[in-house]
Structures are given as C-alpha cells and as structure tokens.
Motif scaffolding. Structure first.
Motif, PDB file in Angstrom:
ATOM      1  N   GLU A  72       0.836  -1.193   0.000  1.00 15.77           N
ATOM      2  CA  GLU A  72       0.000   0.000   0.000  1.00 15.77           C
ATOM      3  C   GLU A  72       0.879   1.255   0.000  1.00 15.77           C
ATOM      4  OE1 GLU A  72      -2.859   0.131   3.123  1.00 15.77           O
ATOM      5  OE2 GLU A  72      -3.637  -1.891   2.737  1.00 15.77           O
ATOM      6  N   VAL A  73       0.376   2.301  -0.680  1.00 11.86           N
ATOM      7  CA  VAL A  73       1.027   3.612  -0.682  1.00 11.86           C
ATOM      8  C   VAL A  73       0.017   4.631  -0.175  1.00 11.86           C
ATOM      9  CG1 VAL A  73       2.087   5.415  -2.087  1.00 11.86           C
ATOM     10  CG2 VAL A  73       2.565   3.009  -2.591  1.00 11.86           C
ATOM     11  N   ILE A  74       0.414   5.406   0.858  1.00 18.68           N
ATOM     12  CA  ILE A  74      -0.489   6.377   1.488  1.00 18.68           C
ATOM     13  C   ILE A  74       0.137   7.760   1.414  1.00 18.68           C
ATOM     14  CG2 ILE A  74      -1.729   6.976   3.596  1.00 18.68           C
ATOM     15  CD1 ILE A  74      -1.215   3.957   4.398  1.00 18.68           C
ATOM     16  N   ILE A  75      -0.584   8.691   0.786  1.00 21.07           N
ATOM     17  CA  ILE A  75      -0.088  10.061   0.654  1.00 21.07           C
ATOM     18  C   ILE A  75      -1.143  11.014   1.212  1.00 21.07           C
ATOM     19  CG2 ILE A  75       0.629  11.868  -0.964  1.00 21.07           C
ATOM     20  CD1 ILE A  75       1.596   9.720  -2.856  1.00 21.07           C
ATOM     21  N   GLY A  76      -0.744  11.820   2.183  1.00 20.44           N
ATOM     22  CA  GLY A  76      -1.668  12.772   2.782  1.00 20.44           C
ATOM     23  C   GLY A  76      -2.856  12.098   3.441  1.00 20.44           C
ATOM     24  N   GLY A  77      -2.654  10.919   3.990  1.00 20.92           N
ATOM     25  CA  GLY A  77      -3.723  10.201   4.668  1.00 20.92           C
ATOM     26  C   GLY A  77      -4.662   9.481   3.733  1.00 20.92           C
ATOM     27  N   VAL A  78      -4.362   9.440   2.445  1.00 19.74           N
ATOM     28  CA  VAL A  78      -5.223   8.799   1.461  1.00 19.74           C
ATOM     29  C   VAL A  78      -4.453   7.706   0.729  1.00 19.74           C
ATOM     30  CG1 VAL A  78      -6.646   9.136  -0.593  1.00 19.74           C
ATOM     31  CG2 VAL A  78      -6.531  10.930   1.144  1.00 19.74           C
ATOM     32  N   LYS A  79      -5.059   6.543   0.603  1.00 20.57           N
ATOM     33  CA  LYS A  79      -4.424   5.461  -0.149  1.00 20.57           C
ATOM     34  C   LYS A  79      -4.491   5.777  -1.635  1.00 20.57           C
ATOM     35  CE  LYS A  79      -5.650   1.786   3.138  1.00 20.57           C
ATOM     36  NZ  LYS A  79      -6.326   0.479   3.316  1.00 20.57           N
ATOM     37  N   VAL A  80      -3.340   5.606  -2.315  1.00 21.75           N
ATOM     38  CA  VAL A  80      -3.284   5.835  -3.757  1.00 21.75           C
ATOM     39  C   VAL A  80      -2.861   4.540  -4.444  1.00 21.75           C
ATOM     40  CG1 VAL A  80      -2.733   8.279  -3.433  1.00 21.75           C
ATOM     41  CG2 VAL A  80      -0.877   6.625  -3.691  1.00 21.75           C
ATOM     42  N   ASP A  81      -3.073   4.487  -5.742  1.00 21.94           N
ATOM     43  CA  ASP A  81      -2.741   3.288  -6.512  1.00 21.94           C
ATOM     44  C   ASP A  81      -1.227   3.021  -6.466  1.00 21.94           C
ATOM     45  OD1 ASP A  81      -2.603   1.178  -8.229  1.00 21.94           O
ATOM     46  OD2 ASP A  81      -3.491   2.215  -9.952  1.00 21.94           O
ATOM     47  N   PRO A  82      -0.780   1.876  -5.944  1.00 18.49           N
ATOM     48  CA  PRO A  82       0.649   1.586  -5.841  1.00 18.49           C
ATOM     49  C   PRO A  82       1.280   1.124  -7.155  1.00 18.49           C
ATOM     50  CG  PRO A  82      -0.651   0.369  -4.205  1.00 18.49           C
ATOM     51  CD  PRO A  82      -1.582   0.861  -5.256  1.00 18.49           C
ATOM     52  N   ALA A  83       0.457   0.872  -8.198  1.00 16.44           N
ATOM     53  CA  ALA A  83       0.981   0.309  -9.437  1.00 16.44           C
ATOM     54  C   ALA A  83       2.169   1.098 -10.011  1.00 16.44           C
ATOM     55  CB  ALA A  83      -0.131   0.173 -10.476  1.00 16.44           C
ATOM     56  N   PRO A  84       2.106   2.437 -10.039  1.00 15.74           N
ATOM     57  CA  PRO A  84       3.239   3.173 -10.592  1.00 15.74           C
ATOM     58  C   PRO A  84       4.543   2.999  -9.803  1.00 15.74           C
ATOM     59  CG  PRO A  84       1.280   4.555 -10.540  1.00 15.74           C
ATOM     60  CD  PRO A  84       0.976   3.340  -9.732  1.00 15.74           C
ATOM     61  N   TYR A  85       4.456   2.517  -8.572  1.00 13.17           N
ATOM     62  CA  TYR A  85       5.646   2.370  -7.718  1.00 13.17           C
ATOM     63  C   TYR A  85       6.229   0.957  -7.803  1.00 13.17           C
ATOM     64  CZ  TYR A  85       3.986   6.762  -5.761  1.00 13.17           C
ATOM     65  OH  TYR A  85       3.574   8.062  -5.600  1.00 13.17           O
TER      66      TYR A  85
END
Length: 389
Positions: free
Chosen positions: A373-386
């Motif tokens: 999981e990737v969390i930015i600013g308290g919101v989960k974002v799509d981890p695919a690009p990482y």
C-alpha cells in the motif's frame, strides 16, 4: 565554544529527543488504537455473520412450518368437503326414513282396516264367513283366500320393517362417519394452531435477529469511522511533506524510478500482479469491497524490500493484515502486509532497497503474496506506478 552555547545546544538536543520520543509514543498509541478498533470491527463482522447464519436457519424453519401448515389447511378443506357430503347424505337418509316410516304406518293402517273388515264385515266373523261357504270346496277356497291375504300382509310388513332396519343401520354408519370426520378435523385444527404459534414465535425470532444485525452493523459503521479517523491521524503524523506526485514506472530490470530514490520492493523480481488497487470481491468473505493495495504473487520466504529510505513507523501484528511493516518516508508512507518474518523494528531507520521482511500468508490471506500500500496525505493511492523491477 563557550559554556553557555554548550548548555543551549544540550537543551535543544534534549528537547528534540523528548519531542521525538513523545511523537513516537503518540504514533505507537494511535497504531495500537487502530489495531484494537480493527480487531473489534472484525469481531463485529463475525458476529453479524453468525447472526445472519442464525437468521437463515430460522427462516428455513419458518418456511418448513409454513409448508406443513399449508398441508394441514389442505387436509382441513378436504375434511370439510367430506363432512358436507356426509351432511347431505344424512339429510337424504332422513327423508327416506321418514318416507319409509310413513309407508309402514299407512300399510299398517290398511292391514288393520282389512282385519277389522274381515272380523266385523256385516257383523260376521271368520266362522260365519266360513259357515256361509257353499260346500266344502267353497269353504276351502275361502280359507285359502284368507290365509293368502294374511300371509301377503305379513310379508309386506316384514319387508317394510327390513328396509327400515337397513336404513337405520346405514344412517347410523353415516352419522358415525360424520362424527369421525369431525374428530379428525378437530385434531388437524389443533395441529394447525400449534404450528401457527410456532411460526409466530419463529417470525418474532427472525425480527429480533434482524434488529440485532442492524444494531451490530451500526456499531461496525461507527467503529469503521473511528478507524478511518485514526488512520488519517496516523498518516498525518507520518507525513511531514505532502506531495501528490507519482513517479513513472522504470524500465524492466531497473531498480530505480526517474527521480532516483525509488527501489524495487521485490528486489528486482518481476512477480505477477494478482490483485489491483480497484474494488474486488473479498477472497475470504466474498463481499465486494475496496482493495486499496497491490498484491504480488511472490513465493513464501522471498524478500520484501523498502520502496525508499525512511523510518519504520510500525512493525508487528495488525488485525487482518497479519505481520505488517509500515515505513514513514516523509512525503508518503508505505505498508507491507501478510509477511512471514519481520526483519526491522519500529523506530529503525531503513534505506531504499533494504530487505525488511519475508513473504508469507499471515492474517486474512489465501496464499503467500506481497500486499503493498502507498499512502499520501492520509489517502491510499494506486501503488501500481511504484512497482518497478
């Protein structure tokens, strides 16, 4: 450096250390609270599933009782039809009995009149009638006539009486049959009333279970809101700088993204994506829900590596996630779940590409994989690009 400056530096260092310690404690408390709340949520969902199972069982019992009651109602209707036929037969038999009784009475009257005529016709008796005979032949004829007439009347009376007895027997059987039908109907009606009472009790139980389910779901919704607030607080505490910037995927075989600080979480291994960020049916419960992560089909025991440098914010068991590592990178946080072994501890500094855990299938999992999981600013974002390798 004079003594005063040394003291000031010492105070600043102590203050920074104290602040960091307090921050770490607060973060740990929040993590523990979120873990506890999530455990309560899981327990609540388990209770809902149990209540739903009980409700399904009772509902099936109600359906069975309704089917049985329907069969009994059908039996009552059939008995009512038979009783109606029986009543009609009894009415017909009653009419026949009255007719036959009247016929017997009428015939008896005729016979009596005839006997009176024979005995008293013109003041003559049997002896006088016989004495008036014109010879022995005439007397014999008169005797034969009298005997035939008496025999005929007797046979007619006996036939009437026989018919009356048979009619009385048939009537008695019809009345007994009707009484039996009425007794059978009463038994079925008692059974129907008992079934109706059972059905009403089961329906009340279903209503109670539905109320319990609604109350439990309301509690779960409240706990989920609390959990989301805790998660938001944790992410806010972890994120020192918020950047909604996503790196582009690197070339195959590369270990870094375009900005040079992103590493392969698989150690350069190209594992297949088994589940994307998008909503999907939960593999355990079957309930359609948001996934919010990237699942990679890695073998058990394979390495799990830090996406980039940062501080381990949490390392341990988390309800549903199993063995988890959460890393605060400053501009984002990353989470790695369902591990078999954890190689880092909370508060530890890690570098990008450092091995932090081993692939496993702990928590709510159907097989070994990397849950990322990737969390930015308290919101989960799509981890695919990482996901680079």
């Amino acid at each position: 450096m004079n003594k005063r400056i040394k003291v000031l530096i010492s105070v600043l260092m102590c203050t920074s250390l104290f602040s960091a310690t307090v921050f770490a404690d607060d973060l740990s408390d929040k993590k523990q609270q979120s873990s506890d709340v999530e455990a309560e949520i899981d327990a609540g969902k388990a209770r809902v599933n149990e209540l739903e199972s009980k409700k399904d069982t009772v509902t099936r019992e109600v359906e069975a009782l309704n089917s049985e009651a329907e069969a009994l109602n059908k039996e009552i209707n059939e008995l009512n039809s038979k009783i109606e036929v029986s009543n009609k037969n009894l009415e017909e038999l009653k009419v026949k009995t009255e007719e036959l009784t009247k016929a017997i009475e009428d015939n008896q009257h005729v016979v009596n009149e005839r006997m009176r005529t024979l005995y008293k016709s013109q003041g003559q008796s049997y002896i006088e009638i016989l004495l008036e005979s014109q010879g022995i032949t005439d007397m014999l004829k008169r005797i034969d006539y009298l005997m035939r007439m008496i025999k005929f009347d007797k046979e007619v009376m006996e036939e009437f009486e026989k018919n009356q007895r048979e009619l009385a027997s048939v009537t008695k059987e019809a009345e007994e049959e009707k009484a039996k039908l009425q007794d059978d109907k009463m038994v079925v009606e008692v059974k129907t009333n008992e079934l109706n009472a059972k059905t009403a009790a089961k329906n009340a139980l279903v209503a109670g279970l539905e109320a319990d389910i609604a109350a439990e779901e309301a509690k779960i919704a409240q706990m989920e809101a609390e959990f989301n607030e805790l998660l938001s607080a944790i992410n806010t505490m972890e994120a020192e700088a918020v950047q909604d910037e996503r790196p582009s995927r690197g070339d195959a075989g590369s270990t870094t993204a375009g900005n040079g600080d992103i590493f392969s979480i698989t150690g350069g291994m190209a594992y297949p994506i088994t589940s994307t960020f998008d909503p999907r049916p939960n593999p355990i419960t079957g309930v359609w829900e948001s996934h919010g992560a990237l699942d990679l089909g890695a073998p058990h025991g394979a390495g799990v590596f830090a996406l980039k440098a940062g501080t381990v914010a949490y390392s341990g068991w988390m309800s549903g996630y199993g063995n988890v590592v959460v890393i605060n990178h400053g501009d984002m946080s990353t989470l790695y779940a369902h591990n078999s072994v954890l190689n880092v501890s909370a508060g530890e500094q890690v570098s990008g590409g450092q091995r932090i855990a081993s692939v496993g299938s702990t928590g709510n999992s159907t097989g070994p994989h990397i849950h990322f999981e990737v969390i930015i600013g308290g919101v989960k974002v799509d981890p695919a690009p990482y996901y680079i390798y």
